[in-house]
Enzyme design. Structure first.
Site, short mmCIF file in Angstrom:
data_model
loop_
_atom_site.label_atom_id
_atom_site.label_comp_id
_atom_site.label_asym_id
_atom_site.label_seq_id
_atom_site.Cartn_x
_atom_site.Cartn_y
_atom_site.Cartn_z
N GLU A 263 0.85 -1.20 0.00
CA GLU A 263 0.00 0.00 0.00
C GLU A 263 0.88 1.24 0.00
O GLU A 263 1.94 1.21 0.63
CB GLU A 263 -0.91 0.00 1.24
CG GLU A 263 -1.94 -1.12 1.19
CD GLU A 263 -2.90 -1.10 2.38
OE1 GLU A 263 -2.93 -0.09 3.12
OE2 GLU A 263 -3.62 -2.10 2.57
N HIS A 281 -7.99 1.22 1.56
CA HIS A 281 -7.86 1.08 3.02
C HIS A 281 -8.79 2.07 3.76
O HIS A 281 -8.34 2.91 4.54
CB HIS A 281 -6.40 1.27 3.47
CG HIS A 281 -6.08 0.62 4.77
ND1 HIS A 281 -4.89 0.00 5.04
CD2 HIS A 281 -6.80 0.47 5.91
CE1 HIS A 281 -4.89 -0.48 6.27
NE2 HIS A 281 -6.06 -0.19 6.83
#
Ligand SMILES: NC(=O)C1=CN([C@@H]2O[C@H](COP(=O)(O)OP(=O)(O)OC[C@H]3O[C@@H](n4cnc5c(N)ncnc54)[C@H](O)[C@@H]3O)[C@@H](O)[C@H]2O)C=CC1
Ligand SMILES: O=C(O)CCC(=O)C(=O)O
Length: 528
Positions: A263, A281
């Site tokens: 990420e 997220h």
């Protein structure tokens, strides 16, 4: 001089206000955490660092953080913080358990619904002026089976909401007691049954060595054709390449992912697929959750920086400044004994008895018991700490008993911890020697005297000739160096225990070779 805190991720302004009201200087630089070099340059100036998930607190950042006393994570998962490195530097790491659990559970339910009815794709198509009524055929959730992997705070809220949608909910969680499963209204099953029976699978475990890749190609192959997978916990739980292949082949009908192995995930082959719903997220991203976690993290960090009070720390017990020096080595023993038993226990724990013999019974046994519970629960739960461990144990229906008694036997004072499951009872005792170091003094009633090492090998065997030589040869041939070697036995020729401290984690083939020795009943790696 007032302590100074850096907020390096986007956090509700409530946190900034609380720091100021409590007399803490604060710099709110919400994009700094994404810029490693800028963070590295800034960090030496701060006593506290408040973060969410974008800031990666690496050993390099910690090494540069010469003034840093506390890291506060406004959220649950702390996998973006190197806790061992922080601990080594004496930096307290705190999180805010519970504050964003409802919000994250609601995101998982939203993702499941989006997946079932292909809402993102249908939305994009309708916005584009198409009216593709025949393209989007969904599935009902009613009467479908939802498999929950990890049934803690978030998993149990997801289960509750899914039951409201009239789904059948089955759950796999080694720490879920049968009583708690009944209370939540889920059927407790083994992992393979989750794969075999579920129409939808949702993940809610922390990322640990046991949960990493829990859904891999082999797991997907066991699933029903047409299964749909939802991951709002952590990237790394699902093997993304395997998921991609299973989505391409049509074996998996769809996946909804909030979290990714790397990420930010700005480009990914999974994004090529229509049957993948992805969010960046966002699990914890509601105003309510962000207020909760911001308020809590700022209060906790200000408490620590101003008065030294510790709450929700993952690497430090809650203790007052006065009792700290004497209590600390016993806290370490209690936690290690718990961890020893926790690492050896593979089924739900039903009860824990902590026995304090001699002087240790006069100390703050509440803190010691919390440390012992945290040690037992850590190997499974990852983020449990001394503050949350008693609550977590209670929620899981684990009966905890503290017993204090006058000293008996060879040691002036000691702690004995006994863990009970439905099928077995395992006890381990330890104490602190005058050098301040923790020692194991008894395992399952068998006396021995061993220091804890970072990597250990625990072997139960029959007390027969040839075992020690064979074990030494296996370790030697594999280049595994022995630091200390301790033996104990119940009686000549009877049950024996061998505890070896080694310089590295034992490779799988070494464990297998040890387990194959004729005298050996069990061989397990332990890490402290
Ligand atoms: N997407 C997001 O924004 C968010 C993600 N999370 C993630 O969700 C995770 C879960 O959070 P909580 O429910 O609050 O934690 P929790 O600690 O209450 O529950 C985790 C559960 O996983 C279980 N577990 C541990 N190892 C397991 C295994 N090998 N197999 C099956 N179950 C296992 C534990 O027994 C425990 O019941 C966090 O660790 C975090 O990584 C949390 C908040 C927001
Ligand atoms: O702060 C965030 O947005 C992520 C929250 C999260 O992943 C957690 O609390 O574990």
């Amino acid at each position: 001089m007032a302590p100074r805190v850096l907020v390096s991720d986007k956090l509700s302004e409530t946190a900034v206000q609380i720091f100021r009201d409590r007399g803490v200087e604060v710099d709110y630089l919400p994009d700094l955490g994404k810029d490693k070099d800028a963070l590295l340059a800034a960090i030496p100036n701060y006593d506290g660092l408040a973060i969410r998930s974008a800031t990666k607190v690496t050993p390099k950042i910690i090494a540069a953080a010469t003034k840093l006393k506390v890291i506060g994570r406004a959220g649950i998962g702390v996998d973006n913080v190197d806790i061992p490195a922080a601990t080594q530097r004496g930096i307290v790491v705190m999180n805010t358990p519970f504050g964003n659990a409802i919000t994250t559970a609601e995101h998982a339910i939203s993702m499941m619904m989006a997946l079932a009815r292909q809402i993102p794709e249908a939305n994009a198509s309708t916005h584009a002026g198409k009216w593709e009524k025949n393209r989007f055929m969904g599935v009902e959730l009613f009467n479908k089976t939802l498999g929950v992997i990890g049934c803690g705070n978030i998993g149990s809220i997801v289960a509750d909401r899914a039951l409201g949608l009239k789904m059948k909910v089955i759950a796999f969680d080694p720490f879920l007691s049968p009583e708690r499963a009944i209370e939540i209204g889920v059927e407790k099953v083994e992992l393979d049954e989750i794969f075999r029976r579920s129409d939808f699978i949702t993940l809610h475990t922390p990322l640990t060595e046991k949960t990493r890749n829990i859904i891999d190609a082999a797991a997907l192959a066991k699933c029903k054709k047409g299964v749909r997978i939802i991951n709002c916990a952590r990237g790394g739980l699902v093997v993304e390449d395997a998921l991609y292949d299973a989505l391409k082949s049509g074996h998996v009908a769809g996946a909804a992912l909030d979290v990714f192995e790397v990420e930010p995930a700005t480009s990914h082959k999974l994004f090529e697929l229509d049957n993948v719903v992805a969010t960046p997220h966002l699990g914890a991203s509601t105003g309510e959750a962000q207020e909760n976690v911001a308020l809590q993290v700022a209060e906790q960090m200000a408490d620590y920086l101003i008065s030294g009070a510790v709450s929700n720390a993952l690497n430090m017990p809650s203790i007052s400044a006065d009792e700290a020096p004497r209590l600390r080595p016993f806290i370490a023993v209690a936690e290690k004994l718990g961890s020893f038993a926790g690492q050896l226990t593979e089924e739900p724990v039903t009860g824990i008895v902590i026995e304090y013999a001699g002087d240790v019974g006069e100390m703050n046994t509440r803190a010691l018991t919390s440390a012992a519970l945290s040690g037992v629960l850590q190997p499974m739960l990852g983020t449990v700490n001394m503050v949350s461990a008693p609550v977590v144990a209670r929620e899981r229906g684990i009966k905890v008993d503290e017993v204090k008694q006058t000293q008996r036997g060879a040691y002036e004072t000691y702690i004995r911890l006994t863990v009970r499951t439905a099928h077995l009872e395992r006890s381990v005792a330890g104490t602190v020697f005058s050098d301040g170091k923790a020692r194991v003094i008894q395992i399952k009633g068998i006396d021995m005297e061993a220091e804890f090492g970072p990597h250990m090998l625990y072997v139960t065997n029959e007390d027969k000739p040839g075992f020690i030589g064979a074990l030494g040869t296996i370790l030697g041939n594999a280049g595994v160096n022995i630091a200390t070697f301790n033996l104990g036995r119940r009686a000549q020729g009877g049950e024996a225990i061998c505890l070896v401290s080694i310089d590295e984690a034992p490779p799988a083939e070494v464990l297998q070779a040890v387990a194959r020795l004729p005298q050996v009943k069990q061989a397990k790696p332990l890490a402290f």
